[in-house]
Design an enzyme around this catalytic site. Sequence first.
Site, short mmCIF file in Angstrom:
data_model
loop_
_atom_site.label_atom_id
_atom_site.label_comp_id
_atom_site.label_asym_id
_atom_site.label_seq_id
_atom_site.Cartn_x
_atom_site.Cartn_y
_atom_site.Cartn_z
N GLY A 203 0.83 -1.20 0.00
CA GLY A 203 0.00 0.00 0.00
C GLY A 203 0.85 1.24 0.00
O GLY A 203 2.06 1.21 -0.28
N ASN A 204 0.23 2.36 0.30
CA ASN A 204 0.93 3.63 0.35
C ASN A 204 0.35 4.47 1.48
O ASN A 204 -0.58 4.05 2.17
CB ASN A 204 0.83 4.36 -0.99
N ARG A 205 0.88 5.65 1.68
CA ARG A 205 0.53 6.47 2.84
C ARG A 205 -0.59 7.46 2.57
O ARG A 205 -0.86 8.33 3.41
CB ARG A 205 1.77 7.22 3.33
#
Length: 398
Positions: A203-205
């Site tokens: 995922g990412n932030r």
Amino acid sequence: MRIVLGVAGGIAAYKAVLLLRALREAGHEVRVVPTRAALEFVGRPTWEALSGQRVTTDVFEDVDEVAHVAIGQHADLVVVAPATADLLARAASGQADDLLTATLLVTRAPVLLAPAMHTEMWEHPATVANVATLRSRGVHVLDPASGRLTGADTGPGRLPEPDEIAAAALALVDARPADLAGLHVVVSAGGTREPVDPVRYLGNRSSGRQGVALARAALARGARVTLVAANLAVPPPGGVDVVTVGTAAQLRDAVRTAAKDADVVVMAAAVADFRPVSPADAKIKKREGAAAPTIELVETVDVLAELARDRVRPGQVVVGFAAETGDAHGSVLEHGRAKALRKGADLLAVNAVGDGLGFGTEDNEVTILDAAGRPVASARGSKDDVAHALWDAVRALV
């Protein structure tokens, strides 16, 4: 601006104190109208000290001022936080048995309700119907946040944070013209998650704050809004159609479906560039002495480039976001220009990320490029400010 802050009788009333302070510090005059039950959680002296105004709950107080009518007539905005299940029910049925519900009946100002209650109450068919009724009348009802509730239980029903409520409320009375009226806009927000196994993902932030701000701003400017939401950390604004997705493939399908009758598509979501080729069916175990597993990745579909290439209706405007970091091969803006040329979107908002920038923050800074990579606008400030700057640029194209 004259704001009425209604407070219903729930434990989340303590958060309304912070909301009151935020509205006052933004320079607005705030009249607090609690229910009798709300005063069991936060007392009258607190509300009066922080608002600088007398606080009443009953229609038989301040009769000479005809307060049960005057408060609503003079309001520029009404916000109720928390809005309990009881308050939603009374508002939906048109009751006026206290000063707050009377004010809701009288006012013709925008109304924002921020529900807070236990999950079972929020999901009960009666509450679902009451919310639908209120929204059909033009009342803006936020979806509650998910998280820890009063006791040990968790789930949807938590009051959104005060700054999020304030931003959503003030967006309803933004002085900007309704210059997007008659348009259907699709906005993607959040970050996709690509499964590695049943408990892990790539995922990412991204929190989704910028995409949510874009949806909120478009709604305030008169558009019909569809929000394709991928793993948001903030609640979507009330009054928009929300399609919840998880992965890049799901987001692609949802955006393409929604785009079929859209005038504008804004891809603000942080979509994964890669996904595992074969996610494990069971949790990958760490075994003593065994080598770490190798995860083979494959590229995901470039949703923005695909939308720009395959316009599903004539004249559709496609907008992208480019979250970049500078490196040995170029600056943030240089990478953004290359991406603008490669993607083919009408506009590309380029912003730096990392070290407290972009993802998860309240503020943002973007340079907006056209399809040829030329700067056409820039914006710096809150994500709502950036959202309006982007819609200003879009408005010049539609």
